[in-house]
Structures are given as structure tokens and as C-alpha cells.
Design an enzyme around this catalytic site. Structure first.
Site, PDB file in Angstrom:
ATOM      1  N   LYS A  16       0.705  -1.330  -0.092  1.00 63.62           N
ATOM      2  CA  LYS A  16       0.017   0.046   0.018  1.00 63.62           C
ATOM      3  C   LYS A  16       0.793   1.271  -0.037  1.00 63.62           C
ATOM      4  O   LYS A  16       2.141   1.100   0.434  1.00 63.62           O
ATOM      5  CB  LYS A  16      -0.898  -0.135   1.096  1.00 63.62           C
ATOM      6  CG  LYS A  16      -1.771  -1.263   1.182  1.00 63.62           C
ATOM      7  CD  LYS A  16      -2.754  -1.251   2.265  1.00 63.62           C
ATOM      8  CE  LYS A  16      -3.744  -2.579   2.329  1.00 63.62           C
ATOM      9  NZ  LYS A  16      -4.670  -2.567   3.401  1.00 63.62           N
ATOM     10  N   TYR A  56     -12.268  -2.857  -2.941  1.00 62.84           N
ATOM     11  CA  TYR A  56     -12.784  -2.978  -1.587  1.00 62.84           C
ATOM     12  C   TYR A  56     -14.366  -2.750  -1.640  1.00 62.84           C
ATOM     13  O   TYR A  56     -14.923  -2.529  -0.779  1.00 62.84           O
ATOM     14  CB  TYR A  56     -12.022  -1.682  -0.865  1.00 62.84           C
ATOM     15  CG  TYR A  56     -10.796  -2.156  -0.377  1.00 62.84           C
ATOM     16  CD1 TYR A  56     -10.436  -3.090   0.421  1.00 62.84           C
ATOM     17  CD2 TYR A  56      -9.479  -1.123  -0.751  1.00 62.84           C
ATOM     18  CE1 TYR A  56      -9.124  -3.575   0.828  1.00 62.84           C
ATOM     19  CE2 TYR A  56      -8.150  -1.580  -0.476  1.00 62.84           C
ATOM     20  CZ  TYR A  56      -8.078  -2.728   0.183  1.00 62.84           C
ATOM     21  OH  TYR A  56      -6.840  -3.108   0.821  1.00 62.84           O
ATOM     22  N   ASN A 119      -1.828  -0.252   7.132  1.00 61.40           N
ATOM     23  CA  ASN A 119      -1.155  -1.705   7.560  1.00 61.40           C
ATOM     24  C   ASN A 119      -0.348  -2.090   6.533  1.00 61.40           C
ATOM     25  O   ASN A 119      -0.448  -3.482   6.267  1.00 61.40           O
ATOM     26  CB  ASN A 119      -2.485  -2.329   8.087  1.00 61.40           C
ATOM     27  CG  ASN A 119      -3.522  -2.729   6.898  1.00 61.40           C
ATOM     28  OD1 ASN A 119      -3.315  -2.226   5.788  1.00 61.40           O
ATOM     29  ND2 ASN A 119      -4.431  -3.312   7.233  1.00 61.40           N
ATOM     30  N   HIS A 122      -1.792  -5.480   1.357  1.00 55.63           N
ATOM     31  CA  HIS A 122      -2.908  -6.444   1.142  1.00 55.63           C
ATOM     32  C   HIS A 122      -2.500  -7.920   0.675  1.00 55.63           C
ATOM     33  O   HIS A 122      -1.713  -7.927  -0.250  1.00 55.63           O
ATOM     34  CB  HIS A 122      -3.745  -5.779   0.102  1.00 55.63           C
ATOM     35  CG  HIS A 122      -4.768  -6.431  -0.662  1.00 55.63           C
ATOM     36  ND1 HIS A 122      -5.882  -6.767  -0.004  1.00 55.63           N
ATOM     37  CD2 HIS A 122      -4.705  -7.263  -1.863  1.00 55.63           C
ATOM     38  CE1 HIS A 122      -6.682  -7.853  -0.784  1.00 55.63           C
ATOM     39  NE2 HIS A 122      -5.917  -7.985  -1.828  1.00 55.63           N
ATOM     40  N   GLU A 133      -8.144 -11.217  -8.751  1.00 54.98           N
ATOM     41  CA  GLU A 133      -7.448  -9.971  -8.538  1.00 54.98           C
ATOM     42  C   GLU A 133      -6.357  -9.878  -9.525  1.00 54.98           C
ATOM     43  O   GLU A 133      -5.780  -8.917  -9.839  1.00 54.98           O
ATOM     44  CB  GLU A 133      -7.209  -9.727  -7.182  1.00 54.98           C
ATOM     45  CG  GLU A 133      -7.998  -9.467  -6.282  1.00 54.98           C
ATOM     46  CD  GLU A 133      -7.975  -9.613  -4.601  1.00 54.98           C
ATOM     47  OE1 GLU A 133      -8.612  -9.064  -3.799  1.00 54.98           O
ATOM     48  OE2 GLU A 133      -6.747  -9.900  -4.347  1.00 54.98           O
TER      49      GLU A 133
HETATM   50  P1  RTP Z   1      -6.756  -6.290   3.140  1.00 46.63           P
HETATM   51  O1  RTP Z   1      -8.076  -6.507   2.247  1.00 46.63           O
HETATM   52  O2  RTP Z   1      -5.837  -5.004   2.722  1.00 46.63           O
HETATM   53  O3  RTP Z   1      -5.635  -7.446   2.883  1.00 46.63           O
HETATM   54  O4  RTP Z   1      -6.970  -6.254   4.695  1.00 46.63           O
HETATM   55  P2  RTP Z   1      -7.838  -7.445   5.647  1.00 46.63           P
HETATM   56  O5  RTP Z   1      -8.352  -8.523   4.621  1.00 46.63           O
HETATM   57  O6  RTP Z   1      -6.731  -7.632   6.648  1.00 46.63           O
HETATM   58  O7  RTP Z   1      -8.735  -6.692   6.278  1.00 46.63           O
HETATM   59  P3  RTP Z   1     -10.339  -6.092   5.643  1.00 46.63           P
HETATM   60  O8  RTP Z   1     -11.247  -6.413   6.713  1.00 46.63           O
HETATM   61  O9  RTP Z   1     -10.347  -6.585   4.317  1.00 46.63           O
HETATM   62  O10 RTP Z   1     -10.145  -4.557   5.497  1.00 46.63           O
HETATM   63  C1  RTP Z   1      -9.597  -3.965   4.369  1.00 46.63           C
HETATM   64  C2  RTP Z   1      -8.659  -2.870   4.682  1.00 46.63           C
HETATM   65  O11 RTP Z   1      -9.464  -1.750   5.071  1.00 46.63           O
HETATM   66  C3  RTP Z   1      -8.863  -1.109   5.928  1.00 46.63           C
HETATM   67  N1  RTP Z   1      -9.447  -0.809   7.474  1.00 46.63           N
HETATM   68  N2  RTP Z   1      -9.462   0.057   8.021  1.00 46.63           N
HETATM   69  N3  RTP Z   1      -9.912   2.019  10.001  1.00 46.63           N
HETATM   70  C4  RTP Z   1     -10.666   0.673  10.009  1.00 46.63           C
HETATM   71  O12 RTP Z   1     -11.223   0.525  11.059  1.00 46.63           O
HETATM   72  C5  RTP Z   1     -10.484  -0.097   9.186  1.00 46.63           C
HETATM   73  N4  RTP Z   1     -10.834  -1.455   9.072  1.00 46.63           N
HETATM   74  C6  RTP Z   1     -10.169  -1.897   7.671  1.00 46.63           C
HETATM   75  C7  RTP Z   1      -7.553  -1.525   6.272  1.00 46.63           C
HETATM   76  O13 RTP Z   1      -6.455  -1.145   5.186  1.00 46.63           O
HETATM   77  C8  RTP Z   1      -7.888  -2.979   5.853  1.00 46.63           C
HETATM   78  O14 RTP Z   1      -6.379  -3.714   5.487  1.00 46.63           O
END
Ligand code: RTP
Length: 151
Positions: A16, A56, A119, A122, A133
Site C-alpha cells: 500500500k 474494496y 497496515n 494487502h 485480482e
Molecule cells: P486487506 O484486504 O487490505 O488485505 O486487509 P484485510 O483483509 O486484513 O482486512 P479487511 O477487513 O478486508 O479490510 C481491508 C482494509 O481496510 C482498512 N480498514 N480500515 N479504520 C478501520 O477500522 C479499518 N478497517 C479496515 C485496512 O487497510 C484493511 O486492510
């Protein structure tokens, strides 16, 4: 054993904008290389807003969605396709929990980040999403696999 590329599991890993700006590209690539996965494709890419929204789309009702789109489009990202048996789940383990404060030490997020909203990386959450993807993005090329890594 010779396996056609299309049969082998692939995952989409994206560094990212914070990872790029902080100079963590080499460190992150290195973790996947050292593990033994195969880098099949890589590009530096400024993600347009509509593609970030599509990527997303499952999160579009969440309150943090606008911030997430601003974050992902705030600078270049590094898009990668990594290949190997079990690479999707293994990459998620290497990356660590979504919230870096809950991610185990030794994981990318556990070692390199502090906030969910920054974070650094991804990874696809299923083989089907990995396929989706990456679809249409890869040039075809042969890698010389050695028997020292895969029997
Ligand atoms: P990613 O898709 O980026 O690999 O992350 P992930 O599966 O671990 O998490 P996901 O729940 O799919 O969330 C996607 C991305 O959204 C951002 N996020 N921000 N501020 C918040 O509460 C929040 N929650 C999620 C993060 O960048 C997360 O990786």
C-alpha cells in the site's frame, strides 16, 4: 514434477502507499522470496479511484470506506502476483492480522505497522479472489525451479 502455471495457486499482494513511501518495498518482497514463493508479476501503479472502489467494494458500507479509498489512492502501490502451493493462506500468515497491534511479531504488519488504517500490505483472502485480482495481468514466462525448494 512439471505443473502448468494455471494449476498453481496464486495470490495478489499489494504494498500500500504507506509501505512504498516508507521504503519498505524491498523488505516486504524479501519476506515472500525468503519463504520460497515465486514472484510471477510486479508493477508500480497509481491506483485510480474507481478501481480502488471496485477492489474494496465489499467494504463500501463501512464508515472507514472513504478514508480507505483516499489512503489507497494517495500514492503509488506495488502490485504483485506470487505463486506456490498454499500461497494464499501462507501469505495471510506472513502478513498478519488486519490490526497491526494484534498482528504477531514476525509478521509484516506485526513488525512494521501500528494502525489498521496504515497496515502497509494487502493479500487475497481466498484462491478464487487471488485468481480474480490477478486476472489478465500476467505475461507468460518460465521460471527454472530447482529441486532444492520444491520436490
Ligand atoms: P486487506 O484486504 O487490505 O488485505 O486487509 P484485510 O483483509 O486484513 O482486512 P479487511 O477487513 O478486508 O479490510 C481491508 C482494509 O481496510 C482498512 N480498514 N480500515 N479504520 C478501520 O477500522 C479499518 N478497517 C479496515 C485496512 O487497510 C484493511 O486492510
Amino acid at each position: 514434477r512439471i505443473v502448468a502455471s494455471s494449476e498453481v495457486e496464486q495470490t495478489y499482494i499489494m504494498i500500500k502507499p504507506d509501505g512504498v513511501q516508507r521504503g519498505l518495498v524491498g523488505e516486504i518482497i524479501s519476506r515472500f522470496e525468503k519463504k520460497g514463493f515465486l514472484l510471477k508479476g510486479l508493477k508500480l501503479f497509481q491506483c485510480p479511484k474507481d478501481l480502488a472502489q471496485e477492489h474494496y467494494k465489499d467494504l463500501k458500507e463501512r464508515p472507514f470506506f472513504p478514508n480507505l479509498i483516499d489512503y489507497i489512492t494517495s500514492g503509488p502501490v506495488v502490485c504483485m502476483a506470487w505463486e506456490g502451493d498454499g500461497v494464499v493462506a501462507s501469505a495471510r500468515k506472513l502478513i498478519g492480522a488486519t490490526n497491526p497491534l494484534q498482528a504477531e511479531p514476525g509478521t509484516i504488519r506485526g513488525d512494521l505497522a501500528v494502525q489498521t488504517g496504515r497496515n502497509v500490505v494487502h493479500g487475497s483472502d481466498s484462491p478464487d479472489n487471488g485468481k480474480r485480482e490477478i486476472e489478465g495481468e500476467l505475461a507468460q514466462w518460465e521460471s527454472v525451479q530447482t529441486p532444492w525448494l520444491i520436490e
